[in-house]
Design a protein around this motif. Structure first.
Motif, PDB file in Angstrom:
ATOM      1  N   THR A  46       0.841  -1.204   0.000  1.00 22.88           N
ATOM      2  CA  THR A  46       0.000   0.000   0.000  1.00 22.88           C
ATOM      3  C   THR A  46       0.870   1.246   0.000  1.00 22.88           C
ATOM      4  O   THR A  46       0.637   2.189  -0.768  1.00 22.88           O
ATOM      5  N   PHE A  47       1.880   1.237   0.858  1.00 20.77           N
ATOM      6  CA  PHE A  47       2.813   2.369   0.935  1.00 20.77           C
ATOM      7  C   PHE A  47       3.526   2.571  -0.401  1.00 20.77           C
ATOM      8  O   PHE A  47       3.607   3.700  -0.916  1.00 20.77           O
ATOM      9  N   SER A  48       4.051   1.496  -0.975  1.00 21.88           N
ATOM     10  CA  SER A  48       4.780   1.599  -2.241  1.00 21.88           C
ATOM     11  C   SER A  48       3.899   2.156  -3.353  1.00 21.88           C
ATOM     12  O   SER A  48       4.330   2.998  -4.153  1.00 21.88           O
ATOM     13  N   LEU A  49       2.649   1.707  -3.413  1.00 23.72           N
ATOM     14  CA  LEU A  49       1.734   2.184  -4.452  1.00 23.72           C
ATOM     15  C   LEU A  49       1.355   3.649  -4.238  1.00 23.72           C
ATOM     16  O   LEU A  49       1.239   4.418  -5.209  1.00 23.72           O
ATOM     17  N   ILE A  80      -5.835  -0.661   8.944  1.00 26.88           N
ATOM     18  CA  ILE A  80      -5.088   0.486   9.469  1.00 26.88           C
ATOM     19  C   ILE A  80      -4.221   1.135   8.394  1.00 26.88           C
ATOM     20  O   ILE A  80      -4.010   2.355   8.401  1.00 26.88           O
ATOM     21  N   PHE A  81      -3.757   0.360   7.445  1.00 25.87           N
ATOM     22  CA  PHE A  81      -2.836   0.904   6.440  1.00 25.87           C
ATOM     23  C   PHE A  81      -3.536   1.842   5.455  1.00 25.87           C
ATOM     24  O   PHE A  81      -2.869   2.615   4.762  1.00 25.87           O
ATOM     25  N   ALA A  82      -4.869   1.789   5.416  1.00 22.98           N
ATOM     26  CA  ALA A  82      -5.596   2.738   4.561  1.00 22.98           C
ATOM     27  C   ALA A  82      -5.423   4.166   5.048  1.00 22.98           C
ATOM     28  O   ALA A  82      -5.528   5.108   4.252  1.00 22.98           O
ATOM     29  N   SER A  83      -5.156   4.343   6.339  1.00 20.69           N
ATOM     30  CA  SER A  83      -5.035   5.696   6.896  1.00 20.69           C
ATOM     31  C   SER A  83      -3.859   6.471   6.316  1.00 20.69           C
ATOM     32  O   SER A  83      -3.804   7.707   6.424  1.00 20.69           O
ATOM     33  N   LEU A  84      -2.932   5.799   5.669  1.00 17.27           N
ATOM     34  CA  LEU A  84      -1.774   6.471   5.085  1.00 17.27           C
ATOM     35  C   LEU A  84      -2.164   7.391   3.924  1.00 17.27           C
ATOM     36  O   LEU A  84      -1.405   8.292   3.562  1.00 17.27           O
ATOM     37  N   PHE A  85      -3.346   7.169   3.335  1.00 19.71           N
ATOM     38  CA  PHE A  85      -3.739   7.963   2.161  1.00 19.71           C
ATOM     39  C   PHE A  85      -3.814   9.452   2.489  1.00 19.71           C
ATOM     40  O   PHE A  85      -3.700  10.301   1.599  1.00 19.71           O
TER      41      PHE A  85
END
Length: 381
Positions: free
Chosen positions: A146-149, A174-179
């Motif tokens: 997710t981060f890389s994309l 939780i990783f969706a919050s990085l957007f």
């Protein structure tokens, strides 16, 4: 010595080691019998329970022990492995877990030197996880991907992967919050909603509407019941250890505090615009990876592959500014978090001291604690 170091720094050599460990683990577990690969059987049988329209989250002692605690859509996602013979499905599942994490690390915008460190440092923790046939390496990989994309601006696929993680275990979301730290936020939200609907409806064509509704009611009930009995290898577990009167109601309070800290950290980062450098965004990914385990009431030893990736990301990003303390902390994580459940320590130590005292939790908790203050004191770069 230099030639040996260069040899073990080659990507193809590391890839071979990842494949070899997966195969050896599969052989060991299969030879020891179904009790050893019980988690794989739980995942495998879920598809057949779904197709037979029975409650996924009941006990089926004739097939396996423990409960299926996963999202209903995971049954469909796991179908390729379920439809294989047991031995083939087991081997391919372990290979899939290892290679997905290997590839996810490969995609990160890190120097090759840091990737090599990442691959080797997390290897033993990966081995602990795949020895339990767990999904956690895949969730960890989905977070990294997710981060890389997001770094590449590929919003559509970056929105999909946290949804896939959620449809395995809820905390993967939780990783969706990085957007929030990237442009095209509106596009991300639209794609996220689209993928969430699609993935949530995944079982529907296989079971029909009437059972589909019951499916989610059963899942919700299972999640509520699970929350009542677990403290986990987490902050709540440490509190329970130190204060035996700590109850499941206290677990909720600590988790609410954790959510508040997470929200404050994200809001502070946004307001102060501390996300403009890639280094700081790596720290935010590290924080999410550690936080989701430290405040997870169901965290167990195989879950820590997610926390360890947070430790690695923190270390490679911060070691120049922290110097010796960073090296000391990452060494402590290796000695007392990664090695704690392994045969490196005598069985008596593991069973009488390391395990009961949750030693595995403490170094990762300290790294998270340091990172919490680090993020609140960042300067814009």
């Amino acid at each position: 010595m230099k030639r040996i170091a260069e040899f073990f720094s080659r990507e193809n050599v590391i890839l071979f080691v990842y494949i070899l460990i997966s195969i050896v683990t599969g052989i060991q577990d299969y030879v020891r019998g179904p009790l050893k690969y019980n988690n794989y059987i739980i995942f495998r049988q879920s598809l057949f329970h779904l197709l037979n329209r029975t409650n996924l989250h009941l006990e089926y002692p004739k097939e396996y022990f423990d409960l299926f605690l996963y999202h209903p859509s995971f049954c469909i996602m796991f179908a390729p492995f379920s439809l294989m013979p047991v031995v083939a499905g087991l081997f391919f599942w372990l290979l899939f877990c290892s290679l997905t994490l290997f590839y996810a690390i490969r995609t990160l915008p890190l120097s090759y030197k840091h990737k090599v460190f990442f691959w080797w440092f997390i290897l033993l923790e990966l081995n602990t996880s795949i020895h339990n046939e767990q999904t956690n390496p895949v969730i960890a990989a989905l977070g990294l991907l997710t981060f890389s994309l997001l770094e590449k601006g590929r919003v559509k696929w970056a929105a999909l992967l946290p949804v896939v993680a959620f449809c395995i275990k809820g905390y993967g979301l939780i990783f969706a919050s990085l957007f929030l730290f990237y442009p095209k936020r509106g596009q991300y939200v639209l794609h996220f909603v689209f993928w969430f609907v699609v993935m949530s409806l995944l079982p529907l064509p296989f079971v029909g509407m009437s059972y589909f509704q019951q499916l989610y009611q059963d899942w919700y009930t299972c999640m509520i019941d699970d929350h009542k009995i677990n403290f986990g290898l987490s902050i709540m577990g440490l509190i329970k250890l130190w204060f035996p009167s700590f109850t499941d109601k206290g677990v909720m309070r600590v988790q609410y505090l954790g959510l508040l800290l997470f929200a404050i950290t994200w809001m502070w980062t946004l307001v102060r615009q501390h996300f403009t450098s890639q280094q700081n965004r790596f720290l935010l990914l590290a924080y999410a990876s550690l936080w989701v385990i430290m405040f997870n009431h169901a965290a167990e030893s195989p879950t820590y592959v997610i926390a360890i990736q947070g430790v690695v990301l923190w270390y490679v990003t911060s070691r120049e500014s922290f110097g010796y303390p960073a090296r000391f902390l990452v060494s402590s994580v290796f000695l007392f978090s990664i090695l704690a459940p392994t045969d490196v320590y005598p069985a008596l130590w593991r069973h009488e001291f390391l395990g009961p005292n949750l030693i595995k939790v403490i170094p990762c908790f300290i790294v998270w604690f340091v990172l919490q203050f680090q993020l609140l004191s960042l300067e814009k770069k």
